[in-house]
Scaffold this motif. Sequence first.
Motif, short mmCIF file in Angstrom:
data_model
loop_
_atom_site.label_atom_id
_atom_site.label_comp_id
_atom_site.label_asym_id
_atom_site.label_seq_id
_atom_site.Cartn_x
_atom_site.Cartn_y
_atom_site.Cartn_z
N GLN A 192 0.68 -1.57 0.03
CA GLN A 192 0.32 0.08 -0.12
C GLN A 192 0.81 0.99 0.12
N PHE A 193 2.28 1.22 1.00
CA PHE A 193 3.10 2.58 0.85
C PHE A 193 3.90 2.91 -0.17
N LYS A 194 4.30 2.15 -0.80
CA LYS A 194 4.34 1.45 -2.34
C LYS A 194 3.97 1.98 -3.56
N GLY A 195 2.41 1.51 -3.14
CA GLY A 195 1.95 1.94 -4.48
C GLY A 195 1.27 3.15 -4.42
N ILE A 196 1.54 3.84 -3.36
CA ILE A 196 0.52 5.41 -3.10
C ILE A 196 1.57 5.54 -3.78
N GLY A 197 2.63 5.78 -3.27
CA GLY A 197 4.16 6.30 -3.99
C GLY A 197 5.38 6.67 -2.65
N LEU A 198 4.90 6.21 -1.50
CA LEU A 198 5.38 6.07 -0.35
C LEU A 198 7.05 5.53 0.13
N LYS A 199 7.90 5.61 -0.06
CA LYS A 199 8.88 4.47 0.02
C LYS A 199 9.99 4.72 1.24
N LYS A 200 9.01 5.75 2.27
CA LYS A 200 9.74 5.25 3.74
C LYS A 200 8.47 5.22 4.74
N PHE A 201 9.21 4.58 5.39
CA PHE A 201 8.59 4.37 6.98
C PHE A 201 9.27 4.22 8.11
N LYS A 202 7.96 4.87 9.13
CA LYS A 202 8.91 4.97 10.65
C LYS A 202 8.04 3.52 12.10
N TRP A 203 9.25 3.13 11.66
CA TRP A 203 9.47 1.82 12.81
C TRP A 203 8.32 2.00 13.99
N VAL A 204 6.92 1.39 14.85
CA VAL A 204 6.63 1.73 16.13
C VAL A 204 6.38 0.76 16.50
N THR A 205 7.01 0.55 18.01
CA THR A 205 6.60 -0.80 18.46
C THR A 205 5.00 -0.91 19.24
N PRO A 228 15.64 -2.36 4.61
CA PRO A 228 14.50 -1.99 5.81
C PRO A 228 15.50 -3.20 6.81
N PRO A 229 15.40 -3.14 7.89
CA PRO A 229 15.82 -3.43 8.95
C PRO A 229 16.19 -4.74 9.03
N ASP A 230 18.11 -5.70 8.99
CA ASP A 230 17.80 -7.33 8.42
C ASP A 230 16.30 -7.29 7.85
N GLY A 231 16.33 -6.57 7.14
CA GLY A 231 14.69 -7.73 6.54
C GLY A 231 14.30 -7.96 6.38
N GLU A 232 13.95 -6.89 8.01
CA GLU A 232 12.49 -7.59 8.23
C GLU A 232 11.54 -5.57 7.87
N ILE A 233 10.06 -6.33 8.27
CA ILE A 233 9.42 -5.10 8.16
C ILE A 233 8.18 -5.65 9.29
N PRO A 234 7.63 -4.25 9.67
CA PRO A 234 7.01 -4.62 11.08
C PRO A 234 5.70 -5.32 10.80
N ASP A 245 4.63 3.56 10.12
CA ASP A 245 3.43 4.94 10.37
C ASP A 245 4.00 5.36 8.89
N VAL A 246 3.04 5.94 8.61
CA VAL A 246 4.17 7.21 8.05
C VAL A 246 4.66 8.36 7.97
N VAL A 247 5.33 8.82 7.04
CA VAL A 247 6.13 9.61 7.30
C VAL A 247 5.38 11.05 6.72
N GLU A 248 5.27 11.56 7.76
CA GLU A 248 4.63 13.58 7.11
C GLU A 248 5.36 13.92 6.02
N ASP A 249 6.53 14.29 5.85
CA ASP A 249 6.84 14.67 4.88
C ASP A 249 6.73 14.06 3.31
N GLU A 250 6.48 12.80 3.30
CA GLU A 250 6.20 12.74 2.35
C GLU A 250 4.86 12.19 1.66
N VAL A 251 4.02 12.33 3.04
CA VAL A 251 2.53 12.61 2.88
C VAL A 251 2.08 14.10 2.29
N LEU A 252 3.05 14.84 3.10
CA LEU A 252 2.38 16.49 2.23
C LEU A 252 2.78 16.63 0.62
N ASN A 253 3.90 15.61 0.37
CA ASN A 253 4.57 15.89 -1.07
C ASN A 253 3.79 15.05 -2.03
#
Length: 254
Positions: A192-205, A228-234, A245-253
């Motif tokens: 979903q992130f990549k399809g929308i055009g969001l290349k990054k994400f914020k890791w939230v535990t 992603p770190p060690d090949g893992e994604i949340p 989580d989305v990265v706000e700067d990317e969303v605004l762009n």
Amino acid sequence: MDKFPLNSELAYAKKLNKFIDDIERKLREILKISRKSKINSKNDEKIIEIEELSDKNDELIEYFLELLTTEYASEMCIDYLLEALNYTIEGINADITAIKGINFFSQPYIDIEELREVLKNNVALIKAEPGKYLRTYDDIVSKLVEEKIEKGLTLKELSDAISKATGIEKNRANLIAADQVGNVYAQATKAQFKGIGLKKFKWVTARDKRVRPSHQDREGKIYSWDNPPDGEIPGSAIRCRCVADVVEDEVLNL
């Protein structure tokens, strides 16, 4: 809105637990062994020869082989997997809407073949469960036999073995539900992130004591989906409740 589809996981686990109860009921029916609380004390010490049990095991497997068609197994899991998928997409849309201040809707970007593969894996896990249940039960019975001088086991001992096998397999079912729903969340979020055009994400535990130390170190950090770190994604690791989580700067762009 919690980002991880926990309700889907719990509902799926409940469905799998009910299936394991059905396996227990059928095994007790075949062996003619009531639940522990209902065993007649007069018959508690009746000895059952181990050789008598093997044919009964075959009867259980044959019953579930006939019952567990691919369609039947699919119906047991597909609603929960699709629910997790939709929940994930709605959560991402809601986050982007909150940042941009306008209603944001996006189509599902997860690859249909990936979704089919997830369904196929779940069907295989469900079909394998009666055999796994029996192996767990047989292991418990074998250990009991090794500890005894007599050749056979009492009805009470066999009833206890069945109950113990059910407990072990329910723990396994809970793990399957957590793993598979987490897998849907992880794959759907990335797509979903990549399809929308969001290349990054914020890791939230989940921010509690159950979080892995390695995941605690990633809290709040920003990563690329392609690295992603060690090949893992949340959500991809077993019992991982972390979210992207989305990265706000990317969303605004966008």
